[in-house]
Motif scaffolding. Structure first.
Motif, PDB file in Angstrom:
ATOM      1  N   GLU A  58      -3.628 -10.444   4.033  1.00 34.61           N
ATOM      2  CA  GLU A  58      -4.450  -9.851   3.022  1.00 34.61           C
ATOM      3  C   GLU A  58      -4.165  -8.372   2.966  1.00 34.61           C
ATOM      4  O   GLU A  58      -4.058  -7.694   4.110  1.00 34.61           O
ATOM      5  CB  GLU A  58      -5.927 -10.131   3.594  1.00 34.61           C
ATOM      6  CG  GLU A  58      -6.173 -11.363   3.749  1.00 34.61           C
ATOM      7  CD  GLU A  58      -7.842 -11.541   4.006  1.00 34.61           C
ATOM      8  OE1 GLU A  58      -8.515 -10.619   4.041  1.00 34.61           O
ATOM      9  OE2 GLU A  58      -8.042 -12.901   4.564  1.00 34.61           O
ATOM     10  N   ARG A  95     -10.383  -3.590  -7.102  1.00 37.53           N
ATOM     11  CA  ARG A  95     -10.987  -3.361  -5.709  1.00 37.53           C
ATOM     12  C   ARG A  95     -10.828  -4.533  -4.779  1.00 37.53           C
ATOM     13  O   ARG A  95     -11.384  -4.862  -3.717  1.00 37.53           O
ATOM     14  CB  ARG A  95     -12.040  -2.852  -5.883  1.00 37.53           C
ATOM     15  CG  ARG A  95     -12.506  -1.451  -6.216  1.00 37.53           C
ATOM     16  CD  ARG A  95     -14.074  -1.120  -6.361  1.00 37.53           C
ATOM     17  NE  ARG A  95     -14.033  -0.117  -7.019  1.00 37.53           N
ATOM     18  CZ  ARG A  95     -15.477   0.650  -7.053  1.00 37.53           C
ATOM     19  NH1 ARG A  95     -16.428   0.082  -6.739  1.00 37.53           N
ATOM     20  NH2 ARG A  95     -15.427   2.005  -7.577  1.00 37.53           N
ATOM     21  N   LYS A 125      -4.413 -11.766  -1.483  1.00 33.38           N
ATOM     22  CA  LYS A 125      -4.148 -12.878  -0.289  1.00 33.38           C
ATOM     23  C   LYS A 125      -2.973 -13.400  -0.712  1.00 33.38           C
ATOM     24  O   LYS A 125      -2.697 -14.011  -1.714  1.00 33.38           O
ATOM     25  CB  LYS A 125      -5.363 -13.642  -0.335  1.00 33.38           C
ATOM     26  CG  LYS A 125      -6.719 -13.196   0.050  1.00 33.38           C
ATOM     27  CD  LYS A 125      -7.777 -14.295   0.275  1.00 33.38           C
ATOM     28  CE  LYS A 125      -8.885 -13.742   0.690  1.00 33.38           C
ATOM     29  NZ  LYS A 125     -10.212 -14.800   0.872  1.00 33.38           N
ATOM     30  N   LYS A 154      -5.191  -4.745   1.058  1.00 37.22           N
ATOM     31  CA  LYS A 154      -6.201  -4.282   0.052  1.00 37.22           C
ATOM     32  C   LYS A 154      -5.314  -3.013  -0.668  1.00 37.22           C
ATOM     33  O   LYS A 154      -5.002  -1.919  -0.120  1.00 37.22           O
ATOM     34  CB  LYS A 154      -7.212  -3.248   1.127  1.00 37.22           C
ATOM     35  CG  LYS A 154      -8.257  -2.430   0.329  1.00 37.22           C
ATOM     36  CD  LYS A 154      -9.256  -3.556  -0.225  1.00 37.22           C
ATOM     37  CE  LYS A 154     -10.461  -2.800  -0.950  1.00 37.22           C
ATOM     38  NZ  LYS A 154     -11.316  -3.786  -1.787  1.00 37.22           N
ATOM     39  N   LYS A 169      -4.211  -0.291  -3.342  1.00 38.85           N
ATOM     40  CA  LYS A 169      -4.485   1.074  -3.751  1.00 38.85           C
ATOM     41  C   LYS A 169      -3.980   1.595  -5.056  1.00 38.85           C
ATOM     42  O   LYS A 169      -2.652   1.841  -5.144  1.00 38.85           O
ATOM     43  CB  LYS A 169      -4.412   2.312  -2.721  1.00 38.85           C
ATOM     44  CG  LYS A 169      -4.861   2.030  -1.404  1.00 38.85           C
ATOM     45  CD  LYS A 169      -4.544   2.945  -0.244  1.00 38.85           C
ATOM     46  CE  LYS A 169      -5.017   2.734   1.171  1.00 38.85           C
ATOM     47  NZ  LYS A 169      -4.685   3.613   2.268  1.00 38.85           N
ATOM     48  N   PRO A 201       0.722  -1.303   0.022  1.00 37.70           N
ATOM     49  CA  PRO A 201      -0.279  -0.073  -0.017  1.00 37.70           C
ATOM     50  C   PRO A 201       0.833   1.206   0.053  1.00 37.70           C
ATOM     51  O   PRO A 201       0.316   2.418  -0.234  1.00 37.70           O
ATOM     52  CB  PRO A 201      -0.888  -0.150   1.263  1.00 37.70           C
ATOM     53  CG  PRO A 201      -1.032  -1.632   1.657  1.00 37.70           C
ATOM     54  CD  PRO A 201       0.353  -2.284   0.977  1.00 37.70           C
ATOM     55  N   THR A 209      -9.190  -7.852  -2.485  1.00 37.48           N
ATOM     56  CA  THR A 209      -8.143  -8.038  -1.710  1.00 37.48           C
ATOM     57  C   THR A 209      -7.209  -9.115  -2.167  1.00 37.48           C
ATOM     58  O   THR A 209      -7.605 -10.048  -2.814  1.00 37.48           O
ATOM     59  CB  THR A 209      -8.821  -8.281  -0.308  1.00 37.48           C
ATOM     60  OG1 THR A 209      -9.793  -7.449  -0.046  1.00 37.48           O
ATOM     61  CG2 THR A 209      -7.894  -8.780   0.635  1.00 37.48           C
TER      62      THR A 209
END
Length: 301
Positions: free
Chosen positions: A210, A197, A201, A212, A214, A185, A199
């Motif tokens: 995990e 969008r 893993k 997320k 950007k 990130p 996730t």
């Protein structure tokens, strides 16, 4: 003009919703589609389509003529299949759909071997990331990645679709080399639009991380992502089969190589009630041999 081809152009235009969409399916120009329909109307002496700049609709006669054309096309296709089954030789055309990135890279790279074995089969490849309806689009076989929700389809499982993380040496020199997924990130990520969008893993031994993501740029083309990464724009997550040549050439560097991303399942699909012609059987068996985790043989399935 060829009457049968004109009928196909008419049926495809109605099903696809426009002449331009039909032209794309038939691999001809929209003007040629228009000429086919005009030729039919001249032959019949009446209009079959009401056309305006914004929309098209069937005339009353066009409604009944459409059904007759569909019947003729289906009868010709059935006659072709019966002839092929009788000869037990793989001949005729197969319409295949596949995701753009997979189809452009791995699928196209193996088709010469299929054509060497089956020189009398022609292939119409439709590359799209949409899950199109096989019957509606006249598709014989579909390659799909991920879960298959349609119980009407037979699914033959192929190899896992492995994803890896890469960037250019220029980017890594300027921004640092991520040692752990949690660092992603803090970097510039270039992501594939449909998955932007989702996730990510990452797995290593019994660890699960995990992330997320950007993205600074999202784009609906795997090749565009690769070119962006090569220029130093950022980090990409793309299929291993697509990135390996760039890694070998030194254009990209794999990062987080000791972590594994969650794999997605690659499959081929076809309808349960589809006539198993020699050409369809030959292609499915070929794909299972080339891309399956273990060899498959439809004669024993």
């Amino acid at each position: 003009m060829d009457l049968f081809q004109s009928m196909k152009a008419f049926v495809t235009t109605v099903r696809a919703g426009s002449m331009s969409a039909a032209a794309s399916e038939l691999n001809i120009t929209p003007a040629m589609v228009g000429q086919h329909i005009a030729a039919l109307e001249f032959r019949l002496g009446t209009r079959i389509l009401n056309r305006t700049t914004r929309r098209q609709s069937l005339t009353d006669f066009g409604v009944s003529y459409l059904e007759q054309c569909k019947d003729i096309i289906e009868r010709v296709a059935l006659a072709d299949m019966e002839a092929e089954n009788q000869s037990n030789e793989a001949i005729g055309a197969l319409r295949i759909t596949a995701p753009v990135t997979f189809g452009s890279s791995l699928l196209m790279s193996i088709l010469k071997r299929y054509r060497d074995i089956n020189p009398h089969v022609t292939l119409d490849i439709v590359l799209t990331d949409r899950n199109i309806d096989l019957i509606e689009q006249g598709v014989d076989i579909a390659f799909r990645i991920g879960k298959i929700p349609d119980s009407r389809l037979i699914q033959r499982v192929l190899m896992p679709y492995k994803m890896i993380v890469c960037a250019s040496s220029t980017y890594l020199t300027d921004h640092g080399y991520p040692e752990h997924p949690n660092e992603l990130p803090n970097h510039d990520l270039l992501l594939f639009t449909p998955a932007a969008r989702a996730t990510l893993k990452f797995y290593k031994s019994d660890q699960l991380v995990e992330v997320k993501p950007k993205s600074v740029i999202s784009v609906n083309s795997g090749y565009a992502l690769i070119n962006g990464a090569k220029s130093g724009l950022g980090i990409i997550v793309q299929p291993q089969i697509l990135l390996e040549p760039k890694i070998r050439s030194g254009e990209l560097v794999q990062i987080l190589a000791d972590w594994s991303l969650q794999e997605r399942q690659l499959s081929i699909l076809y309808y349960r009630d589809q006539n198993m012609t020699p050409r369809l059987r030959s292609f499915i068996n070929f794909v299972l041999k080339e891309l399956g985790e273990e060899n498959g043989d439809l004669h024993h399935s």
